[in-house]
Write a protein that holds these residues in place. Structure first.
Motif, PDB file in Angstrom:
ATOM      1  N   LEU A 190      36.182  87.507  23.520  1.00 16.27           N
ATOM      2  CA  LEU A 190      35.085  87.763  24.440  1.00 16.27           C
ATOM      3  C   LEU A 190      35.484  88.565  25.668  1.00 16.27           C
ATOM      4  O   LEU A 190      34.677  89.285  26.229  1.00 16.27           O
ATOM      5  CB  LEU A 190      34.491  86.432  24.911  1.00 16.27           C
ATOM      6  CG  LEU A 190      33.610  85.733  23.893  1.00 16.27           C
ATOM      7  CD1 LEU A 190      33.323  84.315  24.333  1.00 16.27           C
ATOM      8  CD2 LEU A 190      32.312  86.504  23.730  1.00 16.27           C
ATOM      9  N   VAL A 191      36.731  88.412  26.111  1.00 11.78           N
ATOM     10  CA  VAL A 191      37.122  89.043  27.373  1.00 11.78           C
ATOM     11  C   VAL A 191      38.237  90.070  27.174  1.00 11.78           C
ATOM     12  O   VAL A 191      38.069  91.241  27.471  1.00 11.78           O
ATOM     13  CB  VAL A 191      37.576  87.976  28.392  1.00 11.78           C
ATOM     14  CG1 VAL A 191      37.893  88.640  29.718  1.00 11.78           C
ATOM     15  CG2 VAL A 191      36.495  86.932  28.559  1.00 11.78           C
ATOM     16  N   ASN A 214      33.886  98.710  37.316  1.00  9.62           N
ATOM     17  CA  ASN A 214      33.480  97.878  38.448  1.00  9.62           C
ATOM     18  C   ASN A 214      32.400  96.922  38.002  1.00  9.62           C
ATOM     19  O   ASN A 214      31.614  97.214  37.120  1.00  9.62           O
ATOM     20  CB  ASN A 214      32.993  98.710  39.619  1.00  9.62           C
ATOM     21  CG  ASN A 214      32.165  99.876  39.137  1.00  9.62           C
ATOM     22  OD1 ASN A 214      31.744  99.885  37.975  1.00  9.62           O
ATOM     23  ND2 ASN A 214      31.929 100.831  39.984  1.00  9.62           N
ATOM     24  N   SER A 215      32.377  95.762  38.649  1.00 13.10           N
ATOM     25  CA  SER A 215      31.434  94.742  38.199  1.00 13.10           C
ATOM     26  C   SER A 215      30.304  94.602  39.189  1.00 13.10           C
ATOM     27  O   SER A 215      30.476  94.838  40.355  1.00 13.10           O
ATOM     28  CB  SER A 215      32.133  93.401  38.061  1.00 13.10           C
ATOM     29  OG  SER A 215      32.521  92.924  39.328  1.00 13.10           O
ATOM     30  N   ILE A 245      41.057  89.467  37.971  1.00 14.35           N
ATOM     31  CA  ILE A 245      39.605  89.373  38.054  1.00 14.35           C
ATOM     32  C   ILE A 245      39.083  88.163  37.288  1.00 14.35           C
ATOM     33  O   ILE A 245      38.196  87.453  37.749  1.00 14.35           O
ATOM     34  CB  ILE A 245      38.965  90.670  37.512  1.00 14.35           C
ATOM     35  CG1 ILE A 245      39.340  91.834  38.414  1.00 14.35           C
ATOM     36  CG2 ILE A 245      37.455  90.534  37.433  1.00 14.35           C
ATOM     37  CD1 ILE A 245      38.844  93.166  37.932  1.00 14.35           C
ATOM     38  N   HIS A 246      39.658  87.919  36.095  1.00 16.35           N
ATOM     39  CA  HIS A 246      39.010  86.966  35.189  1.00 16.35           C
ATOM     40  C   HIS A 246      39.669  85.597  35.055  1.00 16.35           C
ATOM     41  O   HIS A 246      39.064  84.689  34.508  1.00 16.35           O
ATOM     42  CB  HIS A 246      38.900  87.577  33.792  1.00 16.35           C
ATOM     43  CG  HIS A 246      38.018  88.777  33.732  1.00 16.35           C
ATOM     44  ND1 HIS A 246      36.768  88.785  34.281  1.00 16.35           N
ATOM     45  CD2 HIS A 246      38.198  90.006  33.208  1.00 16.35           C
ATOM     46  CE1 HIS A 246      36.208  89.968  34.084  1.00 16.35           C
ATOM     47  NE2 HIS A 246      37.065  90.729  33.449  1.00 16.35           N
ATOM     48  N   PRO A 295      37.413  93.326  24.609  1.00 15.52           N
ATOM     49  CA  PRO A 295      36.488  94.343  25.123  1.00 15.52           C
ATOM     50  C   PRO A 295      36.990  95.025  26.389  1.00 15.52           C
ATOM     51  O   PRO A 295      36.806  96.228  26.564  1.00 15.52           O
ATOM     52  CB  PRO A 295      35.198  93.571  25.419  1.00 15.52           C
ATOM     53  CG  PRO A 295      35.415  92.178  25.006  1.00 15.52           C
ATOM     54  CD  PRO A 295      36.786  92.008  24.499  1.00 15.52           C
ATOM     55  N   VAL A 296      37.644  94.282  27.270  1.00 19.45           N
ATOM     56  CA  VAL A 296      38.069  94.868  28.538  1.00 19.45           C
ATOM     57  C   VAL A 296      39.288  95.770  28.343  1.00 19.45           C
ATOM     58  O   VAL A 296      39.427  96.801  28.976  1.00 19.45           O
ATOM     59  CB  VAL A 296      38.377  93.755  29.564  1.00 19.45           C
ATOM     60  CG1 VAL A 296      38.985  94.340  30.820  1.00 19.45           C
ATOM     61  CG2 VAL A 296      37.093  93.009  29.910  1.00 19.45           C
ATOM     62  N   ARG A 353      40.480  82.953  36.980  1.00 12.43           N
ATOM     63  CA  ARG A 353      39.852  81.742  37.503  1.00 12.43           C
ATOM     64  C   ARG A 353      38.541  81.454  36.773  1.00 12.43           C
ATOM     65  O   ARG A 353      38.233  80.311  36.452  1.00 12.43           O
ATOM     66  CB  ARG A 353      39.570  81.897  38.998  1.00 12.43           C
ATOM     67  CG  ARG A 353      40.815  81.867  39.839  1.00 12.43           C
ATOM     68  CD  ARG A 353      40.537  81.371  41.212  1.00 12.43           C
ATOM     69  NE  ARG A 353      39.497  82.146  41.877  1.00 12.43           N
ATOM     70  CZ  ARG A 353      39.006  81.837  43.069  1.00 12.43           C
ATOM     71  NH1 ARG A 353      39.453  80.786  43.718  1.00 12.43           N
ATOM     72  NH2 ARG A 353      38.057  82.563  43.605  1.00 12.43           N
ATOM     73  N   LEU A 354      37.817  82.553  36.517  1.00 13.15           N
ATOM     74  CA  LEU A 354      36.543  82.390  35.825  1.00 13.15           C
ATOM     75  C   LEU A 354      36.768  81.808  34.428  1.00 13.15           C
ATOM     76  O   LEU A 354      36.097  80.859  34.019  1.00 13.15           O
ATOM     77  CB  LEU A 354      35.866  83.757  35.741  1.00 13.15           C
ATOM     78  CG  LEU A 354      34.421  83.807  35.302  1.00 13.15           C
ATOM     79  CD1 LEU A 354      33.601  82.847  36.133  1.00 13.15           C
ATOM     80  CD2 LEU A 354      33.904  85.216  35.459  1.00 13.15           C
TER      81      LEU A 354
END
Lengths: 540, 237
Positions: free
Chosen positions: A457-458, A539-540, A439-440, A461-462, A442-443
């Motif tokens: 940051l990612v 879900n986002s 999910i993350h 928490p996830v 590429r971002l």
């Protein structure tokens, strides 16, 4: 033509390399130590070989019988549970099936003695009827009862999960074609069970080969000793390192061989617990009575020892237990060990996964990177091939040679416990990390989020819940462990399971019952916590 | 900041086991190009190469005369909006946008003002504290666009970000992008399944087929052309 800045080295890959190096060191050092003390010319006398052979034979025999009995008992239980998908209390029964593996083996052994022992509940009933004398739980029969207790529950749980994968249309079809229970078994259930069986059986066999606490307490003598226990006895009672080396080599060969053979082994089981939504089967009414009987029998077999632990535990003289300084010493040691081992397991697991994630991002990794990846993936299952007792035995030799036996013991036990928890931690974290990466990645790449910033940051928490889950699992595993701790136990180094073993050995069974309940409580609390923390759908 | 010209010089690429793709074309500085073509023609691959998510097997990707080489995606003069998963689900709208300014979230008062402005521009005023799951699909893509705005890169790549939205909403979003393009003169490339979207918002259109850019012309010229192999078949005219 000028070029934009290119990327530098990746710290995540370095961290993975360091973790891999540490795991290698923790496993290879003791192996080298074992090789170093191995006798140049092994003792080939008939007595000696006979002794080693009888131990090897018993190891295989008890594992084979335990596996056969566990699986045979699990099949009817799993069928009944899968068929009766709606009865009240079904969830509780399924939870109960998950309990045996969550409890420290030594605690379960104590419960089994209360039920099946000479002065146990069953003996009392049998004697009252005058049909037979008191039962003897020591020896092969007791070991089998204990192993079936652990593994029937595990096998049944896995089989229920497989049976529930059967598409509901099959049941409707079976009803249309007026299948009897026998037809259903033959055409629908057996094919599913048969395909699940090799994986389940090899897992159970492996667990029985590596069983330590059960055989230590219920076995004994060359007639009922496994390799694991014999290694421990060679080092702790006979101080005969060369013999320990020989036994360790045998155990290693056995485990490695099985690991290669049982490639399909269902190692993800112990972590898996939730079962999907079961189908409402049309054949549930016809077999209601037999199913109820089977479930009740299975329930009694599993619940009685746990009830025994609870009942004798709550009646234990806790005021006496807490007045002993050794209890507080053991409690502190166990808690510190569990926290250390769990933290260590988590750091290793994360380092390995983060490095793999970084490498996987390259579509075409170099050959070296691919090899490094494979090493990192294999390191997670290393402990399944190299049993903890073998690693412990090697370190035992190292520490005795260097005179560090007392001071370094807790460190080694923590490391071995962490290695034991590593496969579970990886099982829990890998899917979360991979899913998160999909999910993350590429971002994060496009925003330039990497390293510590991405972590803060990612990732954190996830993945926090997955981390907590893995931590609780690892801590529970460590707090109940006897195998690694037993080798290094001393007046200065006592854990709760070791204290329990001492109390059982010195016939302080009422105190033992109290400590057992406490240990069971710790483990169940951690597992309960882990279940509560199970990551939900995001879900986002 | 104004747009950068993007030149793909003889770029070759293939997925493992896939057909070889070959790209040679130029996107003029400040143009807004709609990328159309059958699915599997390589549209997404092309912009993934520009963004740096894929590495060419050979050839050069050149931004205003500078070869991007193997530059990391974050270091390219490019910002991209994906079809989905543009946002971190656990971070609120403001923070999601702020990550475009500073990965460490060190924000000056000036930065905060820019973020607020970008939220106004994209119609997100007052939603800063919302979490992505509390937003509609269109609003989530607005957040992604707002972040692209604060990143202030010369090139904006859009990989079908509005495909999941209804026709009216899609028009609104295209209008938003079109306005941003006019104000900031960024170079915009929009992958689209719908030629009508391209006619509506873009200045240029590029037609792709079987891993090649067949033609790249001003919108009117492309859609009225009859010399482009495969285009009529694709458009169904």
């Amino acid at each position: 033509m000028q070029r934009l800045r290119t990327s530098g080295p990746k710290p995540a890959v370095l961290a993975g390399a360091v973790a891999l190096g540490c795991i290698g060191l923790a496993v290879v050092t003791p192996m080298l130590a074992l090789v170093a003390v191995a006798p140049a010319m092994p003792d080939l006398s008939a007595d000696y070989l006979g002794f080693v052979w009888s131990i090897t034979k018993f190891t295989l025999l008890q594992a084979g019988l335990s596996t056969a009995l566990s699986v045979l008992a699990a099949i009817p239980l799993a069928r009944a549970l899968a068929r009766q998908a709606t009865f009240p209390g079904r969830r509780i029964v399924l939870r109960l099936l998950a309990l045996p593996l969550a409890l420290p083996a030594l605690v379960v052994v104590l419960g089994l003695i209360e039920v099946w022992g000479r002065q146990g509940w069953i003996s009392t009933i049998v004697q009252a009827t005058g049909l037979a004398g008191p039962l003897n739980i020591y020896g092969l029969s007791g070991i089998l009862i204990a192993h079936v207790f652990f593994n029937m529950a595990l096998a049944a749980r896995l089989l229920v999960a497989s049976l529930e994968q059967i598409p509901p249309e099959n049941w409707r079809l079976a009803a249309q074609l007026s299948f009897t229970s026998r037809h259903v078994f033959r055409h629908i259930e057996w094919p599913v069970i048969r395909s699940a069986l090799p994986g389940i059986a090899s897992l159970v066999f492996m667990l029985c080969i590596a069983s330590f606490a059960v055989v230590l307490v219920l076995g004994g003598g060359p007639k009922a000793t496994t390799l694991e226990v014999a290694i421990y006895q060679s080092l702790r009672f006979d101080f005969d390192p060369p013999r320990a080396v020989l036994l360790a080599a045998l155990q290693l060969a056995l485990c490695a061989g099985l690991f290669v053979l049982g490639g399909r082994m269902a190692t993800d089981i112990a972590v898996m617990s939730g079962v999907g939504k079961p189908a409402r089967r049309p054949d549930r009414f016809a077999s209601r009575r037999t199913d109820a009987l089977v479930i009740a029998a299975g329930l009694a077999f599993l619940a009685l020892p746990m009830l025994a632990i609870f009942l004798s535990g709550v009646m234990a003289p806790f005021s006496v237990i807490v007045s002993q300084s050794v209890f507080w010493q053991a409690l502190t040691t166990s808690l510190v060990l569990a926290l250390t081992a769990a933290s260590l397991a988590l750091v290793m697991a994360w380092s390995l996964l983060a490095a793999q994630r970084t490498i996987m991002r390259r579509r075409t990794p170099s050959r070296a990177a691919s090899a490094f990846m494979s090493c990192m993936q294999a390191s997670g299952s290393l402990i399944l091939v190299v049993p903890p007792v073998v690693i412990g035995a090697g370190w035992f030799v190292v520490l005795h040679r260097t005179g560090l036996a007392n001071s370094a013991a807790p460190v080694i036990v923590a490391i071995v416990n962490a290695l034991m928890a590593l496969p579970f931690a990886l099982r829990i974290l890998r899917p979360a990390v991979v899913g998160q990466a999909q999910i993350h990645d590429r971002l994060c790449a496009s925003l330039g989020l990497s390293g510590l910033q991405r972590w803060r940051l990612v990732d954190l928490p996830v993945l926090a819940r997955s981390f907590a889950l893995a931590f609780a699992f690892a801590a529970a595993l460590s707090i109940g462990d006897l195998g690694a701790a037993a080798l290094f136990g001393s007046a200065d180094f006592v854990t709760l399971p070791l204290l329990l073993l001492q109390k059982m050995g010195s016939y302080r069974s009422v105190e033992a019952a109290g400590i057992a309940l406490l240990l069971a409580g710790f483990c169940l609390f951690l597992i309960w916590l882990a279940e509560r923390l199970k990551p939900g759908e995001q879900n986002s | 900041m104004t747009g950068a010209a993007i030149h793909l010089d003889d770029v070759n690429f293939a997925y493992p086991g896939g057909d070889p793709l070959h790209f040679s074309t130029t996107f003029e500085a400040g143009s807004f190009t709609g990328l159309i073509g059958p699915s599997g023609s390589g549209k997404t691959t092309l912009i993934n190469l520009i963004a740096g998510f894929e590495e060419p097997a050979s050839g050069h990707i050149i931004f205003d005369g500078v070869d991007a080489g193997v530059t990391e995606p974050a270091d390219r003069p490019v910002t991209m909006v994906f079809q989905d998963n543009n946002l971190f689900a656990h971070l609120d709208v403001f923070t999601n946008i702020a990550l475009g300014v500073s990965a460490s979230l060190d924000l000056s008062g000036d930065d905060k003002a820019r973020i607020t402005t970008s939220m106004e521009e994209t119609g997100l005023s007052g939603l800063g504290k919302r979490l992505p799951r509390e937003l509609s699909g269109g609003q989530r893509q607005r957040v992604a666009i707002a972040r692209a705005l604060v990143r202030d890169r010369p090139v904006l790549l859009l990989d079908e970000p509005f495909a999941a939205l209804g026709p009216a909403l899609r028009r609104d979003m295209l209008r938003l992008v079109s306005n941003i393009h006019k104000q900031r003169a960024m170079t915009v490339i929009l992958v689209s399944h719908d030629p009508a979207d391209v006619k509506f918002a873009a200045t240029h259109a590029a037609f792709m087929d079987a891993g090649r850019v067949i033609a790249n012309r001003p919108v009117d010229a492309l859609f009225s052309a009859s010399d482009i192999p495969g285009l009529q078949g694709y458009l169904g005219t």
